[in-house]
Design an enzyme around this catalytic site. Structure first.
Site, short mmCIF file in Angstrom:
data_model
loop_
_atom_site.label_atom_id
_atom_site.label_comp_id
_atom_site.label_asym_id
_atom_site.label_seq_id
_atom_site.Cartn_x
_atom_site.Cartn_y
_atom_site.Cartn_z
CB CYS A 91 7.09 -7.08 8.66
SG CYS A 91 5.74 -6.23 7.84
CG HIS A 192 9.77 -2.91 9.79
ND1 HIS A 192 10.33 -3.95 9.09
CD2 HIS A 192 8.48 -2.87 9.39
CE1 HIS A 192 9.42 -4.50 8.29
NE2 HIS A 192 8.28 -3.87 8.48
N1 GLN Z 1 4.29 -7.41 2.01
C1 GLN Z 1 3.80 -7.58 3.36
C2 GLN Z 1 2.64 -6.65 3.68
O1 GLN Z 1 2.60 -5.53 3.26
C3 GLN Z 1 4.93 -7.41 4.34
C4 GLN Z 1 5.50 -6.02 4.36
C5 GLN Z 1 6.68 -5.85 5.25
O2 GLN Z 1 7.46 -6.79 5.51
N2 GLN Z 1 6.89 -4.62 5.71
O3 GLN Z 1 1.73 -7.07 4.38
#
Ligand code: GLN
Length: 251
Positions: A91, A192
Site C-alpha cells: 500500500c 493488508h
Molecule cells: N495514504 C495512502 C492512500 O490512502 C496509503 C494508505 C495505506 O497504506 N493503506 O492511498
C-alpha cells in the site's frame, strides 16, 4: 528486514515478517528480522542478500515521514535487488516505490523502482474492501486474498505486470482490473491483512525467490530451494476464509 515500521505499519503489515520468519524456522532455515527505523543510521546500514525487505502501508503522515529516509536507501535497495534480494511493499510503501504519488494533496516523488504513478482519487473516495485475485495474467497460478484501503489510484506503465488480476475487489485503480506489481524480485500490493498470514503460497514464492529460485510469478515456484512444501492446513483455512470474505462482499 522491516523498513520504517515506526511510520509504515498499517493493519498489521509488519506482522508479515513474522510469517516469513516462521515459515523459514519450520524448515530449519535460520533467519533474522531487523528493523530499520526513521532514526537509524542509514549510511552504515549493511544490506546483504539473501534478504527480503518489507515496506508496509502508512497513513499520509507516515508516508511523508518516511519519504526522505526511503530516498536515502534507494541505492542500497537497487543494489540488493541486483544481487537477488527481494523487496515486498504494501500500500503506502508500494506507492512510494513508484515514480510519483499524491500524499495529502501534494505530489511526492517516489523511488522509481516500479514503473507506475499514483494519482489522487478523482472524487476523494477511498477503495476499501476484501479483495481476491489471481496471480499471473493468464489466469492460472496462485490466488491471493487480503484487504485493501487506499485513496490513491495507481496506474502501471503499459507492459508492466501486476501482481494479479482482481476477481473480487478493486485493486490498483478500480478500473483496469490490475492489483499490485510483480517485476522480478520487486513485488508490490495494496493488500493488508497482514497479507502473508493469509497467503502461504505467496510467502513461499517470496522465500523461494530470495533463496535463489528465478520463478517469475507464472505457474508454481520451485520449493526445492526451501526443502519442499509445509503442511498448511491452518494457513489454507485462513486463505480460503479471506477469499470467501471477498466473494461475499462482491455479492
Ligand atoms: N495514504 C495512502 C492512500 O490512502 C496509503 C494508505 C495505506 O497504506 N493503506 O492511498
Amino acid at each position: 528486514m522491516r523498513l520504517f515500521p515506526d511510520a509504515l505499519d498499517l493493519y498489521g503489515d509488519s506482522g508479515n515478517t513474522q510469517v516469513l520468519e516462521r515459515r523459514l524456522a519450520w524448515r530449519g532455515i535460520p533467519a533474522r528480522v531487523s528493523d530499520v527505523l526513521l532514526d537509524s543510521d542509514l549510511d552504515s546500514l549493511d544490506v546483504q542478500a539473501p534478504c527480503i525487505v518489507l515496506i508496509g502501508g502508512g497513513s499520509d503522515r507516515g508516508q511523508i515521514a518516511s519519504t526522505h529516509a526511503l530516498h536515502r536507501l534507494e541505492g542500497k535497495l537497487r543494489s540488493l535487488i541486483d544481487r537477488g534480494g527481494v523487496v515486498f511493499a504494501v500500500c503506502g510503501g508500494f506507492q512510494l516505490l513508484g515514480r510519483s504519488c499524491v500524499v495529502a494533496g501534494e505530489r511526492v516523488e517516489g523511488l522509481g523502482i516500479i514503473p507506475m504513478d499514483t494519482v489522487a482519487s478523482p472524487d476523494g473516495s477511498r477503495i476499501i474492501g476484501h479483495t481476491a485475485e489471481v496471480l499471473g495474467s493468464d489466469g492460472t497460478g496462485l490466488k491471493v486474498a487480503g484487504f485493501e484501503n487506499h485513496a490513491g489510484r495507481t496506474w502501471l506503465d503499459e507492459g508492466a505486470r501486476p501482481l494479479g488480476l482482481t476477481r473480487q475487489g478493486r485493486g490498483n485503480n478500480g478500473e483496469d482490473g490490475t492489483e499490485g506489481y510483480w517485476g522480478g524480485h520487486v513485488v508490490g500490493t495494496y493488500l493488508h491483512g497482514p497479507i502473508l498470514a493469509k497467503n502461504p503460497a505467496l510467502v513461499d514464492a517470496l522465500l523461494a525467490m530470495a533463496l535463489g529460485d528465478d520463478w517469475d510469478g507464472v505457474g508454481e515456484p520451485d520449493l526445492a530451494v526451501l526443502g519442499g512444501p509445509l503442511d498448511d492446513l491452518l494457513e489454507d483455512v485462513a486463505h480460503i476464509h479471506a477469499v470467501n470474505l471477498a466473494t461475499q462482499a462482491a455479492k
